[in-house]
Design an enzyme around this catalytic site. Sequence first.
Site, PDB file in Angstrom:
ATOM      1  N   LYS A   1       2.429 -18.294  -3.794  1.00 46.64           N
ATOM      2  CA  LYS A   1       1.969 -18.616  -2.448  1.00 46.64           C
ATOM      3  C   LYS A   1       1.025 -19.816  -2.418  1.00 46.64           C
ATOM      4  O   LYS A   1       0.386 -20.087  -1.412  1.00 46.64           O
ATOM      5  CB  LYS A   1       1.291 -17.376  -1.840  1.00 46.64           C
TER       6      LYS A   1
ATOM      7  N   ARG B   1      -4.324 -17.962 -13.185  1.00 46.21           N
ATOM      8  CA  ARG B   1      -4.593 -16.667 -12.563  1.00 46.21           C
ATOM      9  C   ARG B   1      -3.367 -16.040 -11.915  1.00 46.21           C
ATOM     10  O   ARG B   1      -3.418 -14.906 -11.468  1.00 46.21           O
ATOM     11  CB  ARG B   1      -5.698 -16.815 -11.491  1.00 46.21           C
TER      12      ARG B   1
ATOM     13  N   ASN C   1       5.018  -8.151   1.137  1.00 43.16           N
ATOM     14  CA  ASN C   1       5.314  -6.787   1.571  1.00 43.16           C
ATOM     15  C   ASN C   1       6.790  -6.526   1.873  1.00 43.16           C
ATOM     16  O   ASN C   1       7.291  -5.436   1.616  1.00 43.16           O
ATOM     17  CB  ASN C   1       4.468  -6.465   2.805  1.00 43.16           C
TER      18      ASN C   1
ATOM     19  N   PRO D   1       2.843 -15.204   4.721  1.00 39.63           N
ATOM     20  CA  PRO D   1       4.119 -15.749   4.250  1.00 39.63           C
ATOM     21  C   PRO D   1       4.374 -15.378   2.790  1.00 39.63           C
ATOM     22  O   PRO D   1       3.445 -15.329   1.992  1.00 39.63           O
ATOM     23  CB  PRO D   1       3.938 -17.265   4.376  1.00 39.63           C
ATOM     24  N   GLU D   2       5.618 -15.101   2.462  1.00 47.83           N
ATOM     25  CA  GLU D   2       5.960 -14.796   1.078  1.00 47.83           C
ATOM     26  C   GLU D   2       6.425 -16.091   0.397  1.00 47.83           C
ATOM     27  O   GLU D   2       6.528 -17.141   1.038  1.00 47.83           O
ATOM     28  CB  GLU D   2       7.015 -13.683   1.052  1.00 47.83           C
TER      29      GLU D   2
END
Length: 295
Positions: A52, A121, A162, A2-3
Amino acid sequence: MPEGHTIHRAARIQRGLLAGGAVRVDSPQGRFAHGAALLDGRELLAIDAYGKHLFYAFAGDVWVHVHLGLFGKFRTGTGEPPPPRGAVRMRVSGERGWMTLSGPTACDLVDDNERRLILDRIGPDPLREDARPAAAIARIMRSAAPIGVLLMDQRVVAGIGNVYRAELLFRARISPAAPGRSLARAQILALWKDARMLLRDGEERGRIVTTRPADRPHPRGAVRRGEQYYVYHRTGQPCRICGSTIERAAMAARTLYFCPVCQSEPSRPSSRTIAGMRARSPKKPRVAKGHVTAS
Ligand SMILES: [Zn+2]
């Protein structure tokens, strides 16, 4: 995977169902039994998405950090939760509704310090109101890595996957192979703004649509199947803008889709194409200093 828009949408829906009251927490599968026992009966204060990653803030400065990874899945609903389906890692239910989480990469109790370490991060998330793109822009401008790799790097920008990578680069007419440092600040800022707009749209719709109405075969009404993207999963089909054949290549371990003509600047994605371009470009005559060539 999932984006970011999927994660933000999940956070919004779950906030509506669960945040702001005491909740029941359990782990039907058992792998989060310890965490669930600690949280059961506490107030769920907020649910926040960063790229995410999801954080469930509970009373008493305790968070649950969730990352769906490739196989993680949420189910949600109103009223009482149904019997668990599959291996449910965490189930949360409140007065208004419930959610279940199965198959995540991460579902862990974290304290404030651990939460900050995770957030340190990841890069700025275009879907967050408080996001500032400066760090992402600076990182891209000093990197020799291809922009198609940098956009997928969650340390640079959070939430792009993607589909958005391919579509953002097409909409900007930028070659995925272009090194980050070859791009102008204005180009990167434009990518950021387009990402923010597309991700917001995806969050609202619950699906990704990147084509402008005028570029779709059916510009009016609902977006039809097969008309939502410019290049993603369109290998071998004609480009909606120039008619050239959409190509694909591997980049950052995922398949990348692009139009070799619309996205030819500033450099081409494959070395084969680059070699072909060089062969066709006329060689400049070398002129020694002080000489004037007659022609
Ligand atoms: Zn094209």
